[in-house]
Design a protein around this motif. Structure first.
Motif, mmCIF file in Angstrom:
data_model
loop_
_atom_site.group_PDB
_atom_site.id
_atom_site.type_symbol
_atom_site.label_atom_id
_atom_site.label_comp_id
_atom_site.label_asym_id
_atom_site.label_seq_id
_atom_site.Cartn_x
_atom_site.Cartn_y
_atom_site.Cartn_z
ATOM 1 N N GLY A 1 45.211 45.202 38.878
ATOM 2 C CA GLY A 1 43.918 44.534 38.978
ATOM 3 C C GLY A 1 44.054 43.029 38.916
ATOM 4 O O GLY A 1 45.066 42.485 38.463
ATOM 5 N N GLY A 2 43.028 42.328 39.380
ATOM 6 C CA GLY A 2 43.018 40.877 39.303
ATOM 7 C C GLY A 2 44.178 40.226 40.026
ATOM 8 O O GLY A 2 44.808 39.296 39.521
ATOM 9 N N LEU A 3 44.475 40.691 41.233
ATOM 10 C CA LEU A 3 45.660 40.216 41.947
ATOM 11 C C LEU A 3 45.631 38.712 42.198
ATOM 12 O O LEU A 3 46.679 38.059 42.243
ATOM 13 N N ALA B 1 43.906 36.545 40.220
ATOM 14 C CA ALA B 1 43.588 35.818 38.986
ATOM 15 C C ALA B 1 44.570 34.674 38.700
ATOM 16 O O ALA B 1 44.148 33.589 38.287
ATOM 17 N N PRO B 2 45.882 34.858 38.916
ATOM 18 C CA PRO B 2 46.811 33.743 38.653
ATOM 19 C C PRO B 2 46.591 32.543 39.563
ATOM 20 O O PRO B 2 47.075 31.448 39.260
ATOM 21 N N PHE B 3 45.870 32.734 40.666
ATOM 22 C CA PHE B 3 45.685 31.655 41.647
ATOM 23 C C PHE B 3 44.300 31.018 41.554
ATOM 24 O O PHE B 3 43.887 30.300 42.463
ATOM 25 N N LYS B 4 43.580 31.267 40.443
ATOM 26 C CA LYS B 4 42.199 30.795 40.340
ATOM 27 C C LYS B 4 42.058 29.286 40.535
ATOM 28 O O LYS B 4 41.060 28.807 41.073
ATOM 29 N N LYS B 5 43.044 28.539 40.094
ATOM 30 C CA LYS B 5 42.933 27.076 40.217
ATOM 31 C C LYS B 5 42.925 26.614 41.668
ATOM 32 O O LYS B 5 42.555 25.471 41.963
ATOM 33 N N PHE B 6 43.323 27.498 42.572
ATOM 34 C CA PHE B 6 43.314 27.176 43.999
ATOM 35 C C PHE B 6 42.118 27.792 44.731
ATOM 36 O O PHE B 6 42.086 27.817 45.956
ATOM 37 N N GLN B 7 41.147 28.283 43.978
ATOM 38 C CA GLN B 7 40.062 29.049 44.593
ATOM 39 C C GLN B 7 39.292 28.247 45.637
ATOM 40 O O GLN B 7 38.732 28.822 46.580
ATOM 41 N N HIS B 8 39.268 26.920 45.490
ATOM 42 C CA HIS B 8 38.572 26.091 46.483
ATOM 43 C C HIS B 8 39.226 26.219 47.856
ATOM 44 O O HIS B 8 38.590 25.965 48.884
ATOM 45 N N HIS B 9 40.495 26.636 47.889
ATOM 46 C CA HIS B 9 41.186 26.813 49.164
ATOM 47 C C HIS B 9 40.827 28.139 49.839
ATOM 48 O O HIS B 9 41.002 28.267 51.064
ATOM 49 N N PHE B 10 40.394 29.126 49.059
ATOM 50 C CA PHE B 10 40.224 30.463 49.662
ATOM 51 C C PHE B 10 38.868 31.116 49.400
ATOM 52 O O PHE B 10 38.660 32.263 49.793
ATOM 53 N N GLN B 11 37.934 30.398 48.782
ATOM 54 C CA GLN B 11 36.638 30.994 48.484
ATOM 55 C C GLN B 11 35.935 31.482 49.755
ATOM 56 O O GLN B 11 35.329 32.554 49.767
ATOM 57 N N LEU C 1 37.191 34.866 50.757
ATOM 58 C CA LEU C 1 36.664 35.947 49.924
ATOM 59 C C LEU C 1 35.225 36.281 50.316
ATOM 60 O O LEU C 1 34.842 37.465 50.350
ATOM 61 N N GLU C 2 34.446 35.266 50.607
ATOM 62 C CA GLU C 2 33.056 35.504 51.026
ATOM 63 C C GLU C 2 33.012 36.273 52.341
ATOM 64 O O GLU C 2 32.161 37.159 52.534
ATOM 65 N N SER D 1 35.482 41.003 46.139
ATOM 66 C CA SER D 1 36.393 39.967 45.646
ATOM 67 C C SER D 1 36.427 39.864 44.132
ATOM 68 O O SER D 1 37.411 39.357 43.567
ATOM 69 N N LYS D 2 35.381 40.353 43.436
ATOM 70 C CA LYS D 2 35.398 40.241 41.973
ATOM 71 C C LYS D 2 36.577 41.016 41.379
ATOM 72 O O LYS D 2 37.105 40.644 40.330
ATOM 73 N N HIS D 3 36.984 42.078 42.039
ATOM 74 C CA HIS D 3 38.115 42.862 41.550
ATOM 75 C C HIS D 3 39.445 42.135 41.761
ATOM 76 O O HIS D 3 40.446 42.484 41.138
ATOM 77 N N LEU D 4 39.453 41.155 42.640
ATOM 78 C CA LEU D 4 40.669 40.389 42.903
ATOM 79 C C LEU D 4 40.790 39.176 41.997
ATOM 80 O O LEU D 4 41.904 38.788 41.618
#
Length: 350
Positions: free
Chosen positions: A48-50, A52-62, A65-66, A77-80
């Motif tokens: 789960g949360g595959l 999660a370690p990359f959250k600080k880069f979420q602005h690159h991939f949001q 996910l949408e 995407s919440k599960h990722l």
């Protein structure tokens, strides 16, 4: 020249200088800049949360996910992104397949936007290949199909597989043995119609009913034990077994029109570059074994010197290290940063 059973394994068991001489003999180390094949994982990579370690880069991939959420019509995407108990959710192949594809695609997007490295376009990348599900990821990365339809396609693939799996007590078992027993074990598994993955010269994955797999293993181990270890895998779907053949036509009718990709893809079905229709080849391989050993050897015999294992977990790195020590995973932010530094310095001018 085809490499025979166990020769790469034996060479890699020796010192790295000896392995280098061996690989140069077959034209796989040029002595100059490295040339890469990129691999994408199958469902051996899970949890789960595959992302999660990359959250600080979420602005690159949001936005990606949408797009996935919109395509699947759910908050997928919440599960990722979220830490938490996702094991039951990931235990369904209709969830884990789009989850792993999306995660691998996103990791590449971070690499592209944060470090300016686009593996789908870089001249040093000679091939893409994916293990089972990973072949669909390779198609998305190279532009054969877009991310959103790729996610829909593997969601449908998973649902169709689950429908088949409900009817019997199926299992998926990895078996390990000495490389000297490879030919005998492989032939027995082929004859019994339980062969799912040819991962290396000392590891196969078997699929089918639990009773039939157990019977096959007992027969192989009589009178002399050859299979030294067996591991029951989390997914209980008969991957790459002929019982899945009826779903191929239905999945094919759901598939988008493919385009020419940016890189050659080495196909699971043949263990060589698919020059006609990699999407059709991927669908046909649903009920046929993954020829990973041949795929890796094809890359090494045709100009690749190193493997980049892109995506969650390090399952493919563990397998591919049996063929060459030139093997790195991009599975977490630290590994990505280390890779970006070494890749940029080793491919200057490529």
């Amino acid at each position: 020249m085809a490499l025979r059973s166990g020769r790469i394994v034996q060479a890699m068991a020796q010192s790295w200088p000896e392995a280098q001489r061996f690989l140069r003999q077959y034209g796989t180390i040029s002595g100059g800049q490295p040339k890469y094949a990129v691999t994408c994982p199958g469902q051996g990579s899970s949890g789960g949360g595959l992302l999660a370690p990359f959250k600080k880069f979420q602005h690159h991939f949001q936005q990606l996910l949408e797009a996935v959420d919109e395509q699947l019509q759910e908050n997928f995407s919440k599960h990722l992104i979220d830490h938490g108990a996702h094991e039951e959710w990931m235990g369904r192949t209709s969830n884990s397949q789009p989850a792993i594809l999306t995660t691998t695609y996103v990791i590449h997007e971070i690499l592209r936007k944060e470090y300016g490295i686009d593996l789908s376009q870089h001249a040093a990348i000679k091939y893409m290949l994916g293990h089972s599900l990973g072949q669909y990821t390779a198609m998305a990365l190279t532009g054969v199909i877009d991310l959103a339809p790729a996610v829909s396609l593997v969601r449908k693939r998973g649902l169709l597989m689950e429908r088949i799996a409900e009817s019997r007590d199926y299992d998926l078992i990895a078996v390990l043995f000495r490389s000297s027993a490879y030919d005998e074990v492989l032939l027995a598994c082929q004859k019994a119609n339980v062969l799912a993955n040819i991962n290396s010269y000392d590891q196969l994955v078997l699929s089918g009913t639990r009773a039939h797999i157990d019977e096959t293993i007992r027969a192989i181990n009589s009178p002399k034990k050859k299979i030294l270890k067996k591991v029951s895998l989390a997914q209980k779907v008969p991957f790459h077994n002929e019982v899945l053949r009826p779903i191929e036509a239905e999945l094919g009718s759901f598939a988008p029109v493919p385009r020419e990709g940016s890189k050659p893809i080495i196909a699971n079905l043949t263990g060589s570059v698919e020059t006609r229709d990699i999407l059709s080849s991927s669908i046909q391989s649903i009920s046929r074994p993954v020829r990973w050993t041949e795929s890796v050897e094809y890359a090494l015999q045709h100009d690749a010197t190193s493997f980049i294992n892109l995506g969650p977990d390090t399952v493919l790195q563990n397998i591919n290290t049996k063929f060459t020590p030139n093997n790195v995973s991009i599975s977490d932010p630290y590994a990505m940063d280390q890779f970006a530094r070494s890749f940029s310095s080793s491919t200057d001018g490529a």
